[in-house]
Design a protein around this motif. Structure first.
Motif, short mmCIF file in Angstrom:
data_model
loop_
_atom_site.label_atom_id
_atom_site.label_comp_id
_atom_site.label_asym_id
_atom_site.label_seq_id
_atom_site.Cartn_x
_atom_site.Cartn_y
_atom_site.Cartn_z
N ALA A 197 0.85 -1.19 0.00
CA ALA A 197 0.00 0.00 0.00
C ALA A 197 0.89 1.23 0.00
CB ALA A 197 -0.92 0.00 1.21
N LEU A 198 0.34 2.32 -0.52
CA LEU A 198 1.10 3.56 -0.65
C LEU A 198 0.42 4.69 0.08
CD1 LEU A 198 1.88 3.37 -4.48
CD2 LEU A 198 3.43 2.77 -2.62
N GLY A 199 1.21 5.62 0.58
CA GLY A 199 0.68 6.81 1.24
C GLY A 199 1.75 7.88 1.30
N SER A 200 1.48 8.90 2.07
CA SER A 200 2.40 10.03 2.19
C SER A 200 2.65 10.32 3.66
CB SER A 200 1.82 11.27 1.50
OG SER A 200 1.50 10.99 0.16
N GLY A 201 3.62 11.17 3.92
CA GLY A 201 3.92 11.59 5.28
C GLY A 201 4.87 12.77 5.23
N PHE A 202 5.31 13.23 6.41
CA PHE A 202 6.25 14.35 6.45
C PHE A 202 7.10 14.27 7.71
CE2 PHE A 202 2.18 15.60 8.13
CZ PHE A 202 2.44 16.32 9.28
N VAL A 203 8.33 14.70 7.57
CA VAL A 203 9.31 14.66 8.66
C VAL A 203 9.13 15.90 9.54
CG1 VAL A 203 11.76 14.48 9.25
CG2 VAL A 203 10.91 13.48 7.10
N ILE A 204 9.08 15.69 10.86
CA ILE A 204 8.85 16.81 11.77
C ILE A 204 10.05 17.11 12.66
CG2 ILE A 204 6.35 16.51 11.81
CD1 ILE A 204 6.74 15.13 14.57
N SER A 205 11.14 16.34 12.50
CA SER A 205 12.34 16.61 13.30
C SER A 205 13.55 16.05 12.57
CB SER A 205 12.24 15.97 14.69
OG SER A 205 12.19 14.55 14.59
N TYR A 264 11.59 11.74 13.09
CA TYR A 264 10.18 11.45 13.39
C TYR A 264 9.32 11.86 12.19
CZ TYR A 264 11.00 10.32 18.28
OH TYR A 264 11.41 9.71 19.44
N ILE A 265 8.38 10.99 11.83
CA ILE A 265 7.55 11.19 10.64
C ILE A 265 6.08 11.01 11.01
CG2 ILE A 265 6.96 10.26 8.36
CD1 ILE A 265 9.90 9.41 8.12
N VAL A 266 5.24 11.92 10.52
CA VAL A 266 3.80 11.87 10.76
C VAL A 266 3.09 11.38 9.50
CG1 VAL A 266 1.73 13.24 11.28
CG2 VAL A 266 3.88 13.69 12.49
N THR A 267 2.09 10.52 9.68
CA THR A 267 1.25 10.07 8.59
C THR A 267 -0.12 9.71 9.15
OG1 THR A 267 1.09 8.56 6.69
CG2 THR A 267 1.94 7.65 8.75
N ASN A 268 -0.99 9.15 8.30
CA ASN A 268 -2.29 8.66 8.77
C ASN A 268 -2.17 7.25 9.32
OD1 ASN A 268 -4.18 10.32 6.21
ND2 ASN A 268 -4.14 10.81 8.37
N ALA A 308 -0.63 8.59 12.91
CA ALA A 308 0.41 7.65 13.31
C ALA A 308 1.75 8.38 13.32
CB ALA A 308 0.47 6.46 12.37
N LEU A 309 2.62 7.96 14.23
CA LEU A 309 3.97 8.53 14.33
C LEU A 309 4.99 7.43 14.06
CD1 LEU A 309 5.70 11.04 15.04
CD2 LEU A 309 5.73 10.21 17.41
N LEU A 310 5.89 7.69 13.09
CA LEU A 310 6.94 6.76 12.71
C LEU A 310 8.30 7.34 13.06
CD1 LEU A 310 5.64 5.96 9.09
CD2 LEU A 310 4.99 4.84 11.23
N LYS A 311 9.33 6.47 12.99
CA LYS A 311 10.70 6.93 13.27
C LYS A 311 11.66 6.19 12.34
CE LYS A 311 13.79 9.02 16.06
NZ LYS A 311 15.06 8.63 15.44
N VAL A 312 12.56 6.95 11.73
CA VAL A 312 13.64 6.37 10.94
C VAL A 312 14.97 6.76 11.56
CG1 VAL A 312 12.33 6.35 8.79
CG2 VAL A 312 13.73 8.35 9.36
N GLU A 313 15.98 5.94 11.32
CA GLU A 313 17.33 6.23 11.79
C GLU A 313 18.16 6.66 10.59
OE1 GLU A 313 18.02 6.38 14.89
OE2 GLU A 313 16.12 5.49 15.58
N PRO A 351 21.39 14.55 9.64
CA PRO A 351 20.13 15.24 9.97
C PRO A 351 19.22 15.30 8.74
CG PRO A 351 22.00 16.47 10.81
CD PRO A 351 22.57 15.40 9.92
N LEU A 352 17.93 15.14 8.99
CA LEU A 352 16.95 15.14 7.91
C LEU A 352 16.26 16.49 7.80
CD1 LEU A 352 15.27 11.67 8.62
CD2 LEU A 352 16.91 12.21 6.80
N PRO A 353 15.94 16.91 6.58
CA PRO A 353 15.13 18.13 6.44
C PRO A 353 13.75 17.90 7.02
CG PRO A 353 15.35 17.00 4.33
CD PRO A 353 16.26 16.29 5.29
N TYR A 354 13.20 18.90 7.68
CA TYR A 354 11.91 18.73 8.34
C TYR A 354 11.09 20.01 8.24
CZ TYR A 354 13.93 21.33 12.27
OH TYR A 354 14.51 22.29 13.05
N VAL A 355 9.81 19.88 8.55
CA VAL A 355 8.90 21.03 8.57
C VAL A 355 8.26 21.11 9.95
CG1 VAL A 355 8.41 21.11 6.11
CG2 VAL A 355 7.11 19.56 7.56
#
Length: 468
Positions: free
Chosen positions: A85-93, A97-101, A135-140, A144-148
């Motif tokens: 399945a496919l969806g979208s999200g955005f990095v917040i830090s 940390y990534i936010v999605t549905n 939902a809140l996700l986390k990547v390592e 540093p990642l660009p975020y909004v």
């Protein structure tokens, strides 16, 4: 002086005109925020179905076809299969940390994040909140990642420009622009606060950000209203002021921790306000107070909660959201109207998730034989057997509605057989005579209506009926 006033007026007119003109381009904004927007791919293992496939005669030419390509409705001797399945999200830090549905990653065994640069990382699930579909996700990441950042969604006005960014229909990074079409939309959830937009949102955009012109996230694209599954210009983004609080709790606790007051409430409608002698229809009317924080604080059925922790309560939705946002275990003040007088109570909030986990299911709602008629209802004094059948607390006194005139006001306001009248004019009723006396008192006092407390399957609500 006249010249100065004319200049000021001209500047104001120019400013208003500029606010109405569309931006020359959204390119700078899209370029700035796109590195923080991600595509999400999930993989889920689906167990093989257990139903038998269609019967095919042995030796039939269809036997080879179904063996090679699978039965259309059965297990076809296959094992578990993988679904993507496919969806979208955005990095917040910058630490990943990534936010999605929630519906984007629900049930997923593996979650893969693809960044605007093409880089891919696996994500782990930190926590979810199905009530707001977040939902809140986390990547390592080694770097540093660009975020909004979240903006203040309460400042968004109908007509403001917005930018939706995401992965529609699996086509990869895409941008669409539009305006805020409406605010404070409710779909189905208790905590819904959706921004409606005409920016194109399609399947795959779910979980992606809705930006204001400052590049701040003011919504999470969640749903569309469409007869065909594609965008028709009615999309919904969960407001950032809801999302940011959920994200903070998921990050800290891995789950939500909403405040719980422990009351059943309903809106104060104009007829209820008139029946109670209130100056205006506002606040939250308490219909029942089970064991919990509110009962410990002295809240009673029939109280109208007009303020919570120093802030005026407009209606039940307003109270529910304010209590949910409050800190669990935190003392809070309640201002209630009781018998026409204002009282201030102090309540220590519990946790809603714990309370909901222990709630008992409601009982069934059978009908019973008829006895007497009043206010368009046929009523009977409740018996011991009926208390159990109707899901009423032991010892409950009242009158069972066994039939209604379908042209009556009682029927129009939702009363049905099996409902139980337990109070009238905020006084208990145990007999037809009690109810008649309350109706007579209301008429003598010059009131147009009387307030009844109704229980259905044990759940209470107030209804105002005309006594004229």
């Amino acid at each position: 002086m006249a010249a100065l006033m004319a200049l000021s007026l001209l500047v104001a007119q120019v400013g208003q005109a500029a606010a109405r003109v569309a931006p020359d381009s959204f390119a700078d904004l899209a370029e700035r925020v796109s590195p923080a927007v991600v595509n999400i791919t999930t993989t889920t293992t689906i167990e093989a179905p257990t139903e038998p496939g269609p019967l095919v005669p042995r030796g039939s030419p269809f036997e080879d076809f179904f063996r090679d390509f699978g039965f259309p409705n059965g297990p076809q001797n296959r094992g578990p299969r993988r679904s993507n399945a496919l969806g979208s999200g955005f990095v917040i830090s910058e630490d990943g940390y990534i936010v999605t549905n929630n519906h984007v990653i629900e049930g997923a065994d593996e979650i893969s994040i693809e960044f605007f640069s093409g880089k891919r990382l696996d994500a782990k699930l930190i926590g979810t909140d199905p009530k707001t579909d977040i939902a809140l996700l986390k990547v390592e990441s080694d770097e540093p990642l660009p975020y909004v950042s979240f903006g203040n969604s309460d400042l968004a006005r109908v007509g403001d420009w917005v930018l939706a960014v995401g992965n529609p229909l699996g086509q990869g990074f895409s941008v669409s622009a539009g305006i805020v079409s409406a605010r404070n939309r409710e779909l189905s959830g208790t905590y819904d606060d959706f921004i409606q937009t005409d920016a194109a949102i399609n399947r795959g955009n779910s979980g992606g950000p809705l930006f204001n012109m400052d590049g701040q996230v003011i919504g999470v694209n969640t749903a569309i209203l469409s007869p065909n599954g594609g965008s028709i210009g009615i999309g919904f983004s969960m407001a950032s002021n809801v999302v940011s609080k959920v994200v903070e709790q998921l990050k800290e606790f891995g789950q939500t921790r909403r405040g719980w007051l422990g009351v059943r409430i309903q809106d104060v409608t104009p007829d209820v306000a008139e029946a109670m002698g209130l100056e205006r229809a506002a606040g939250a009317l308490v219909t029942d107070v089970p064991d919990g924080p509110a009962k410990d604080a002295g809240v009673m059925a029939g109280d109208v909660i007009t303020a919570f922790d120093g802030v005026e309560v407009r209606d039940t939705r307003d109270l529910v959201r304010r209590v949910a946002d409050a800190e669990v275990g935190k003392p809070a003040t309640l201002v209630v109207l009781r018998d026409g007088k204002s009282q201030t109570l102090t309540v220590t909030l519990g946790r809603r998730e714990e309370a909901e986990a222990t709630e008992a299911p409601a009982a069934a709602n059978p009908a019973v034989p008829s006895k007497k008629e009043l206010l368009g209802m046929t009523l009977q004094v409740v018996t011991d057997d009926q208390r159990a059948e109707l899901g009423l607390p032991p010892g409950t006194e009242g009158l069972v509605v066994v039939d209604l005139d379908e042209t009556s006001e009682a029927y129009e306001k939702g009363l049905r057989p099996g409902d139980v009248v337990t109070e009238a004019g905020q006084q208990k009723v145990a007999s037809i005579a009690d109810l008649q006396a309350r109706v007579d008192e209301a008429r003598e006092a010059g009131r147009k209506s009387i307030l009844l407390l109704i229980r259905r399957a044990g759940e209470p609500r107030f209804v105002a009926l005309s006594v004229e």
